[in-house]
Design an enzyme around this catalytic site. Structure first.
Site, mmCIF file in Angstrom:
data_model
loop_
_atom_site.group_PDB
_atom_site.id
_atom_site.type_symbol
_atom_site.label_atom_id
_atom_site.label_comp_id
_atom_site.label_asym_id
_atom_site.label_seq_id
_atom_site.Cartn_x
_atom_site.Cartn_y
_atom_site.Cartn_z
ATOM 1 N N CYS A 1 -97.825 41.667 -11.713
ATOM 2 C CA CYS A 1 -98.921 40.730 -11.832
ATOM 3 C C CYS A 1 -99.291 40.364 -10.601
ATOM 4 O O CYS A 1 -100.458 39.910 -10.175
ATOM 5 C CB CYS A 1 -98.633 39.394 -12.618
ATOM 6 N N HIS B 1 -99.755 31.052 -8.497
ATOM 7 C CA HIS B 1 -98.577 31.431 -8.878
ATOM 8 C C HIS B 1 -98.244 30.276 -9.898
ATOM 9 O O HIS B 1 -98.214 28.911 -9.673
ATOM 10 C CB HIS B 1 -97.623 31.366 -7.700
ATOM 11 N N HIS C 1 -95.490 33.944 -12.535
ATOM 12 C CA HIS C 1 -96.512 34.851 -12.849
ATOM 13 C C HIS C 1 -97.724 34.459 -12.102
ATOM 14 O O HIS C 1 -98.040 33.452 -11.543
ATOM 15 C CB HIS C 1 -96.953 34.720 -14.402
#
Length: 1078
Positions: A177, A604, A612
């Site tokens: 990601c 974040h 993620h």
């Protein structure tokens, strides 16, 4: 200098920076001077440097002049990586033996040092390699995953088809990601996009230095071009970046895995791109030294102005990502102000030669793209691991950088001094105001104005002459007076006087109440009577106070309160004015000439070692914010960005900010065709080689869609043939049996010819066998026929049918118009009620009622049989153009879906009531999804969405609690079972909560994540720590798109009567719809 020497120098600089980063992370020391000295004292031996910095009660040594001075005078022909961040590898030893800890740290550092000497690859580069290895391995492993996981693609290519010109997402190929967030932010810089797409590799690739081949910059550059081309012209909703990631993986050799840091990856990515463009620039060099477009776009310069032991120095340095500390600051400007000054800097602009040391940074040249790295991770020495800082930090959409420019140095210093003076005055005023707002000497403080008001209220209260205990008597009226009598001030003079017997208007009765009065006075019973009697004072009151005392006291208190309120208002006004003066200090036009507009925010969510990433990117053409979350690209808003990025609210916060120069529109402007003057879009933006590449990929995707459509058409044809065969067999079987032993199902259409396939009505209209459901419907029909026969003089079958249909419709209309509780839902009793409430067309209602009266099961007497025959004849006479059969079937299908959704809901709620949460979850999930589809067509198409959402949410929270409790046991079977519940049931459903974006669902997801993130700071066995680290990225993934899921559970069949009874029981058991939160 030869190429080999230049390469060696670059590696030496990177290695020195890596050593500093390692020391900073391991020891937690942020003082760069102290870190430099530790390395010098230890002669580069990291083990000795760590021992030097971690020694108990170690004193900070005196700064060596040459060391500090050399730190500030790094050669300016190569940029300094102020944005690099320490390697996040942490040795977690839970034992108390400090010698073991030091040995482990020293061993780790020695391994890193030896690895660099042997391979020439830094730890930073090895960290990139580890995560890329993990990403590729995860992508390959995803092919073997079960269908319950969210990473698998939808088998239906139409679900993966790009809609119009919507931005293209990037598939998360396993812990990537961070890659998606960074690449999307850079791709949406149209100038950067053009540079990448139009890049052409150098002609003499084989003559390149060896180290360029090792790093694979050029192959990566080509794959990045391919990826960007697909993001421009692909027909897919999202594309797979695996090939670009694999090129990065092949650049380094490692087998460990960890979640990668966004800022570190961005720095490394730009470093590789810079090298690739430098090769091309040197090949085209003819005359002046070539400019590297990556350097021109992302790198700026600042002037370091310092003083050491009275000696001043100045040095120009380059920077890429600019690091900013977050802890202790409330907004971006405060972070920048702190970052621009290091140490005690007063001597820089003072006349005396003091012994203080420090330096200031002043920007001399800002890059078009200005990137700030927000340092939200810090090393916790007590726990031996990094921790995330969740503090709130605000940042503006437009940032004016004038106050940090070297050309405004003197003006800024004056303003800073003025702000410092104002803040000192502000502190004094706030301290004074606090004394007014928190008055008292005890642990509890109150506003002084309120204290004076309370005193005034006490003094003005109705006085009483007895104590609060003595006047309460269970056998006499409280206070000895009736409800209409006034208590008198009890003075010594009055107590010596005899009772007055006068009954004049000025007299006050003091005699005992009469017997009648005593009967009317209620008796107050302590502890058994909750309401106080009317004559008992509601508040404490003074026993003895004269009018003169009260007048003087009230005057003083009122005057003091007014003075306090005036003083408080003056202080608050002064504080407000100072705040406004500080806020407007840089608002004059001369300090608003360097505007930078926010382009992207990299967010974040999670903790330091798991989380993620996603990105918010501003679209200047649509003038809105877009959220790029892996494969999901959706419209967003500034409000959502603030909620997710400022921090302090959830575990989500901004990690990297990308601003662009607002006076350089070429950064985000579209490219125009030189001949036509039209804006280039889509495939027109691509060079010839990339057009061909994208065209081939689109053709493959078109072929996949075509094959899918052919396959689905073939399946649909097979299903139709199977249904036709089954219906024909049923028709043949029914024609050979008698109506008494096997009643015939009625036909929606007119009676078909022998070679046609008859259509059967759904179970809610008629059952093939005389079940309780069909009998219930038959009884309603028979009742309507009987009433029609009683009211209708004309006993002909046609007249009776018309009257019966009107009576039945009137009955069902009353049901549809009644306001009933949830447990008595008439829609389940008859399809016509559902149709009326949802405003079905009149022709649909008429045909449905005719179908009810045309049921062959009604042929139990001659009158009903004749009416049935008339109804069937009327059905036969209805022409296709009079009733749209597709619409008719659609309404009946909607009702079938409604009944099916009801059964899902009822079964899920029953299982939830029995605490069978694992079994209940799928029923609740599917009932919510199907119900949502129904409600999208109308308010009365489905059930209460809030109720279903509540129990779906509660079921997930219960399962999360069960799984966490199993994990806490620490035993292998329970841990495996608990994580299995999370991976198979909870995690796939989290995206269903996120996609609705309701506050309660978001809070539920936050609760579940916080429960598991709370284990990060706890001591546990290594195998549990490994399982937790592997599981958390899945839990913290914010993707809102579900690609595949469990098949829906098999549903039993219920008659209408059974369904209504069971539905009523469960709804009655639940009580009212939950309107409170969790």
């Amino acid at each position: 200098m030869t190429v080999e020497q230049n390469v060696h120098q670059q590696h030496s600089q990177k290695h020195q920076q890596t050593l500093l980063n390692q020391l900073r992370e391991v020891t937690g020391t942020t003082d760069i001077q102290l870190l430099q000295q530790a390395l010098q004292v230890s002669n580069g031996d990291l083990a000795e440097a760590v021992a030097f910095l971690t020694e108990k009660n170690a004193k900070v040594p005196q700064q060596d002049e040459t060391t500090y001075y050399q730190t500030s005078q790094v050669a300016s022909d190569r940029y300094i990586s102020v944005g690099s961040q320490a390697d996040t590898n942490v040795i977690d030893l839970t034992g108390d033996d400090k010698d073991d800890l030091q040995r482990a740290i020293a061993l780790s550092l020695e391994e890193s040092n030896r690895a660099f000497r042997e391979t020439g690859i830094t730890d930073e580069e090895q960290a990139i390699s580890r995560v890329l290895e993990a990403s590729i391995a995860e992508n390959k492993a995803s092919l073997k995953r079960t269908h319950t996981e969210v990473w698998s693609d939808s088998p239906n290519p139409h679900d993966r088809k790009r809609i119009d010109n919507c931005p293209v997402g990037l598939k998360n190929v396993g812990n990537t990601c961070w890659f998606s967030a960074v690449i999307q932010s850079l791709f949406n810089l149209l100038e950067f996009q053009r540079l990448v797409l139009n890049y052409s590799p150098p002609a003499r690739v084989n003559d390149l230095p060896r180290n360029q081949k090792e790093h694979r910059n050029l192959p990566f550059m080509q794959e990045l071009r391919n990826l960007f081309a697909l993001m421009v012209g692909s027909k897919r909703k999202y594309v797979d970046p695996s090939r670009a990631v694999e090129i990065l993986k092949d650049a380094f050799k490692s087998s460990e895995s960890q979640q990668q840091d966004v800022s570190e990856f961005t720095h490394k990515l730009l470093d590789w791109l810079e090298d690739a463009f430098q090769i091309k620039a040197e090949e085209d060099w003819e005359g002046e030294k070539p400019k590297n477009p990556m350097v021109e776009l992302f790198y700026g310069r600042f002037l370091a102005v310092g003083v050491l032991e009275g000696k001043k120095f100045e040095n120009t340095e380059m920077f890429g990502q600019y690091p900013l500390q977050v802890n202790g600051f409330k907004d971006l400007h405060e972070c920048l102000e702190a970052a621009m000054i290091e140490g005690e800097i007063e001597s820089l602009h003072s006349a005396d030669n003091s012994a203080r040391s420090g330096q200031e940074h002043w920007f001399t040249e800002l890059p078009p793209v200005l990137t700030f790295e927000l340092l939200r991770f810090e090393f916790n020495q007590a726990l031996g691991r990094p921790e995330k800082i969740h503090n709130k930090l605000e940042f503006p959409s437009v940032l004016y950088m004038d106050r940090y420019m070297d050309r405004n140095r003197e003006v800024t210093r004056i303003k800073r001094e003025e702000i410092r003076r104002l803040k000192e005055h502000l502190t004094l005023l706030q301290q004074r105001l606090e004394r007014y707002l928190s008055y008292g000497s005890g642990p509890k403080r109150f506003p002084l104005a309120d204290v004076l008001q309370y005193a005034m209220e006490f003094a003005s209260s109705k006085p009483v002459c007895t104590s609060p205990v003595e006047d309460i008597d269970s056998s006499a009226p409280p206070g000895g007076t009736t409800g209409q009598q006034l208590p008198q001030p009890c003075t010594a003079e009055q107590e010596s006087l005899p009772p007055l017997e006068s009954s004049g208007p000025m007299s006050v009765p003091t005699t005992a109440p009469t017997a009648a009065q005593q009967q009317r006075v209620p008796i107050h019973k302590p502890f058994t009577q909750s309401r106080l009697p009317p004559d008992l004072p509601m508040h404490p009151a003074p026993r003895h106070i004269t009018e003169e005392e009260l007048r003087v006291l009230e005057g003083c208190l009122h005057r003091w309160r007014s003075e306090v309120e005036n003083d408080t208002r003056d202080l608050q006004g002064s504080i407000t004015r100072i705040h406004r003066t500080i806020d407007l200090m840089y608002s004059d036009k001369s300090m608003m000439q360097v505007p930078y507009r926010l382009h992207a925010v990299l967010v974040h969510e999670g903790q330091a070692n798991a989380g993620h990433y996603w990105a918010y990117i501003y679209d200047p053409h649509q003038r809105c914010w877009m959220k790029y979350n892996d494969i999901s690209v959706t419209k967003s808003s500034w409000e959502e960005l603030v909620r997710d990025s400022f921090g302090g609210y959830r575990n989500a916060s901004a990690y990297c900010l990308m601003y662009i120069n607002d006076k350089k529109p070429f950064l985000i402007e579209e490219e125009f065709d030189k001949e036509t003057g039209q804006i280039l879009s889509g495939m027109d933006k691509l060079p010839a080689d990339l057009k061909h590449y994208v065209k081939e990929d689109n053709e493959l995707f078109d072929k996949e869609i075509e094959e899918w459509d052919i396959l689905q058409a073939r399946k649909a044809q097979q299903e139709k043939l199977a249904l036709a065969t089954a219906a024909a067999a049923a028709s043949a079987a029914s024609s050979t049996s008698t109506s008494s032993s096997s009643p015939q199902p009625m036909s929606i259409e007119s009676s078909p010819p022998d070679n046609a396939v008859p259509q059967q009505d759904p179970e809610y209209m008629e059952q093939p066998l005389p079940t309780s459901d069909s009998k219930h419907l038959q009884e309603d029909t028979k009742r309507a026929i009987s009433r029609a026969a009683a009211e209708q003089e004309d006993r002909s079958p046609e007249a009776l049918l018309g009257t019966a249909i009107k009576l039945e419709y009137a009955r069902l209309l009353r049901f549809a118009q009644e306001d009933t509780p949830p447990e008595n839902d008439y829609r389940l009793q008859h399809i016509i009620v559902y149709f009326i409430q949802n405003q079905a067309p009149k022709k649909i209602l008429e045909r449905t009622l005719l179908t009810q009266f045309a049921d062959r099961n009604l042929a139990f007497d001659e009158r009903c049989k004749s009416i049935m025959n008339v109804a069937r004849a009327k059905l036969d006479l209805i022409k296709p153009e009079e009733v749209n059969m597709d619409e008719y079937e659609m309404w009946h299908q909607d009702y079938r879906n409604f009944r099916e959704t009801t059964i899902f809901m009822m079964t899920g709620l029953e299982l939830f009531q029995k605490a069978s949460y694992m079994e209940a979850l799928m029923y609740l999930i599917y009932s919510y999804q199907y119900n949502k589809e129904l409600l999208s067509k109308g308010l009365y198409r489905g059930h209460d969405e809030e109720l279903l959402g509540h129990y779906r949410r509660e079921c997930l929270l219960k399962l999360n609690e069960q799984a966490a409790a199993m994990f806490e046991l620490g035993e292998e079977p329970e841990v495996t079972t608990g994580l299995g519940i999370m991976n198979d049931l909870v995690v796939p459903c989290i995206s269903l909560l996120l996609v609705n974006d309701t506050e309660r669902d978001l809070l539920a997801v936050e609760d579940m994540r916080n429960r598991w993130c709370s284990y990060l700071g706890q001591e546990m066995e290594s195998n549990l720590q490994e399982k937790l680290t592997d599981f958390l990225p899945k839990l913290l993934d914010c993707s809102t798109e579900i690609k595949s899921f469990h098949d829906p559970p098999k549903l039993p069949t219920y008659s209408t009567l059974e369904l209504c009874e069971r539905f009523g029981r469960i709804m009655s058991a639940l009580g009212r719809v939950p309107t409170e939160g969790r």
